[in-house]
Enzyme design. Structure first.
Site, PDB file in Angstrom:
ATOM      1  N   TYR A  98      -3.649   7.067   7.297  1.00 37.75           N
ATOM      2  CA  TYR A  98      -4.746   7.200   6.191  1.00 37.75           C
ATOM      3  C   TYR A  98      -5.447   6.179   5.860  1.00 37.75           C
ATOM      4  O   TYR A  98      -6.256   6.172   4.987  1.00 37.75           O
ATOM      5  CB  TYR A  98      -4.396   8.143   5.143  1.00 37.75           C
ATOM      6  CG  TYR A  98      -3.053   7.967   4.284  1.00 37.75           C
ATOM      7  CD1 TYR A  98      -2.978   6.673   3.558  1.00 37.75           C
ATOM      8  CD2 TYR A  98      -1.774   8.309   4.699  1.00 37.75           C
ATOM      9  CE1 TYR A  98      -1.938   6.184   2.905  1.00 37.75           C
ATOM     10  CE2 TYR A  98      -0.716   7.978   4.362  1.00 37.75           C
ATOM     11  CZ  TYR A  98      -0.544   6.848   3.326  1.00 37.75           C
ATOM     12  OH  TYR A  98       0.518   6.670   2.568  1.00 37.75           O
ATOM     13  N   LYS A  99      -4.961   5.117   6.182  1.00 40.95           N
ATOM     14  CA  LYS A  99      -5.594   3.804   5.804  1.00 40.95           C
ATOM     15  C   LYS A  99      -6.667   3.272   6.878  1.00 40.95           C
ATOM     16  O   LYS A  99      -7.501   3.696   7.028  1.00 40.95           O
ATOM     17  CB  LYS A  99      -4.267   2.639   5.878  1.00 40.95           C
ATOM     18  CG  LYS A  99      -3.105   2.998   4.707  1.00 40.95           C
ATOM     19  CD  LYS A  99      -2.209   1.801   4.663  1.00 40.95           C
ATOM     20  CE  LYS A  99      -1.202   2.167   3.706  1.00 40.95           C
ATOM     21  NZ  LYS A  99      -1.624   2.664   2.272  1.00 40.95           N
ATOM     22  N   ARG A 103      -6.522  -6.109  -4.939  1.00 37.03           N
ATOM     23  CA  ARG A 103      -6.418  -6.309  -3.489  1.00 37.03           C
ATOM     24  C   ARG A 103      -7.904  -5.723  -3.082  1.00 37.03           C
ATOM     25  O   ARG A 103      -8.451  -4.652  -3.529  1.00 37.03           O
ATOM     26  CB  ARG A 103      -5.410  -5.280  -3.318  1.00 37.03           C
ATOM     27  CG  ARG A 103      -3.825  -5.475  -3.690  1.00 37.03           C
ATOM     28  CD  ARG A 103      -3.270  -4.691  -2.830  1.00 37.03           C
ATOM     29  NE  ARG A 103      -3.495  -3.286  -2.692  1.00 37.03           N
ATOM     30  CZ  ARG A 103      -3.032  -2.586  -1.908  1.00 37.03           C
ATOM     31  NH1 ARG A 103      -1.872  -2.624  -1.247  1.00 37.03           N
ATOM     32  NH2 ARG A 103      -3.261  -1.091  -1.982  1.00 37.03           N
ATOM     33  N   PHE A 139       7.478  -2.501   0.658  1.00 40.93           N
ATOM     34  CA  PHE A 139       7.027  -1.557  -0.275  1.00 40.93           C
ATOM     35  C   PHE A 139       8.374  -0.589  -0.782  1.00 40.93           C
ATOM     36  O   PHE A 139       9.194  -0.474   0.065  1.00 40.93           O
ATOM     37  CB  PHE A 139       6.133  -0.409   0.659  1.00 40.93           C
ATOM     38  CG  PHE A 139       5.359   0.383  -0.110  1.00 40.93           C
ATOM     39  CD1 PHE A 139       4.440   0.298  -0.963  1.00 40.93           C
ATOM     40  CD2 PHE A 139       5.794   2.014  -0.156  1.00 40.93           C
ATOM     41  CE1 PHE A 139       3.733   1.186  -1.677  1.00 40.93           C
ATOM     42  CE2 PHE A 139       5.425   2.739  -0.902  1.00 40.93           C
ATOM     43  CZ  PHE A 139       4.285   2.590  -1.677  1.00 40.93           C
ATOM     44  N   ASP A 188       7.363  -1.548  10.122  1.00 39.92           N
ATOM     45  CA  ASP A 188       6.310  -0.462   9.216  1.00 39.92           C
ATOM     46  C   ASP A 188       4.926  -1.166   9.531  1.00 39.92           C
ATOM     47  O   ASP A 188       4.698  -2.578   9.239  1.00 39.92           O
ATOM     48  CB  ASP A 188       6.598  -0.682   7.802  1.00 39.92           C
ATOM     49  CG  ASP A 188       5.991   0.252   7.075  1.00 39.92           C
ATOM     50  OD1 ASP A 188       4.898   0.586   7.369  1.00 39.92           O
ATOM     51  OD2 ASP A 188       6.458   0.734   5.932  1.00 39.92           O
TER      52      ASP A 188
END
Length: 430
Positions: A243-244, A392, A149, A218
């Site tokens: 938050y995922k 996605r 990322f 990560d």
């Protein structure tokens, strides 16, 4: 066009439509059976959901239904009535470690090694610089996942400038061959954010540590979707968002894991009064607290942190083994339905079919991906896309069902097949 030609075309179209309807009915029946056998099915009622098929939990998880009432108490009573007393009486001061201990079993960590607070980016910075400092002056290179990322890459470059190291980007599979006596730390993603590819955390961590370097992982796209095993596999430091798949809410605080055997040597590049051994002593010389607390910096974000704490209650009694089994079953079924519904050649799966290399996401490459995803949203199917051509779909096992999967694949097939009617006579299209 002759009447005979028109009649043949009509019969062909009718036959194709009947076959498609039969296939769809069989897939829908299979989905109902899988949902009926799902050991996690009851957890779905713990979330605020509607008729939308929500497959974007890999960006923002759904709202656990009890969180609003809990936050009303935090705001009205704890903040509104108790005010400053809540730092002690409501446990605000200890929230970062307490909530860290709630996350710990979800990533395979014993208590006392995770502190919650700040953003993922800030925690990547703390972890990476801390890792380089532990490695010592004789090691002058940081390895970073070449497909990481972007922010992780930016922070690695900044950490290198700050510590006088250099950065080398390598593919995760190439890490064992890239390690040397120069390697200080390796920053890797457990699951690739774009493709959903799962990397071999145990083997890579073992190789990194055998080379005398530190492993920094990560976990943003794996925590809450599959077992991680931080302690079991000897991970040095790790970070992740909440938050995922952990459903902590938009912008909910991230977390930092520092393994117990690295805590005494962990020298955070962001020392703050909250991580001081005597935080209210207001001393001019910094002395870090013991344990994971030294990962704290300043005053924690209490409102978002307590929303996260409430949200984590949906995990009570949930087995990560069941979560992983359902994740793989959901993604398997989605791929099966995509094969059945999507016209050949219109989409290419770039997520590994191999269970050992797949996270909880399926990524498809197709032309006009942005327009395709917007058309899906119009049908009540929510995923997302990444430039230039990747769709996605994230599968959160706690609330995504197999009927959702079948409907999403069917909708995708409709969208990607819309142009196939152009060769039919007018009146037979659509």
């Amino acid at each position: 066009m002759s009447d005979a030609t028109l009649g043949a075309a009509t019969r062909k179209a009718a036959g194709l439509k009947a076959a498609a309807q039969e296939a769809s009915a069989l897939k829908a029946e299979k989905a109902r059976k899988l949902d009926a056998e799902d050991p996690l099915a009851a957890v779905r009622s713990s979330f605020v959901l509607d008729d939308t098929v929500y497959l974007d939990g890999n960006s923002l998880g759904a709202l656990p239904a009890h969180v609003p009432a809990r936050m009303a108490d935090v705001i009205e009573r704890q903040w509104g009535e108790l005010r400053i007393r809540s730092w002690e009486e409501s446990g605000w001061w200890t929230a970062p470690e307490r909530i860290g201990d709630r996350i710990a079993p979800l990533v395979g960590a014993a208590p006392g090694q995770i502190v919650v607070g700040d953003s993922t980016s800030v925690n990547v910075f703390k972890a990476l610089v801390g890792a380089v400092r532990i490695a010592g002056d004789g090691r002058d290179e940081i390895l970073v996942d070449a497909g990481t990322f972007p922010t992780d890459g930016y922070i690695a470059q900044s950490a290198a400038r700050l510590t006088g190291r250099t950065v080398r980007a390598v593919e995760p599979d190439e890490v064992p061959g890239a390690l040397s006596g120069r390697t200080a730390a390796v920053l890797l993603n457990h699951v690739d954010y774009r493709t959903g590819r799962l990397y071999d955390l145990p083997a890579l961590t073992s190789a990194i540590r055998a080379a005398g370097a530190l492993a920094v992982w990560d976990l943003c796209h794996s925590a809450g979707a599959l077992p991680v095993g931080l302690d079991e596999h000897g991970v040095d430091l790790a970070v992740g968002c909440t938050y995922k798949y952990l459903n902590g809410g938009p912008g909910s605080p991230a977390y930092l894991y520092v393994s117990r055997d690295r805590q005494d040597a962990f020298d955070s590049p962001l020392p703050g009064w909250n991580s001081h051994v005597e935080p209210f002593g207001m001393r001019g010389v910094y002395e870090p607290a013991a344990g994971a607390v030294r990962g704290r910096v300043g005053t924690p974000d209490i409102l978002s942190m307590l929303a996260l704490e409430a949200a984590l209650e949906v995990w009570d009694g949930v087995s990560m083994t069941d979560v992983r089994a359902k994740s793989l079953a959901l993604t398997d079924y989605f791929l099966e339905c995509v094969d059945a519904y999507v016209p050949e050649g219109r989409a290419e799966c770039i997520t590994p079919y191999d269970h050992g290399r797949r996270g909880s996401q399926v990524a498809l490459r197709c032309a006009d991906a942005g327009a395709v995803m917007r058309a899906l949203a119009d049908r009540g199917i929510v995923g997302d896309f990444r430039e230039p051509d990747v769709l996605r779909f994230g599968f959160t096992p706690l609330y995504v069902g197999f009927a959702d999967v079948e409907r999403a694949a069917g909708g995708l097939g409709e969208v990607l097949g819309e142009d196939l009617g152009e060769d039919l006579p007018e009146g037979l299209r659509g």
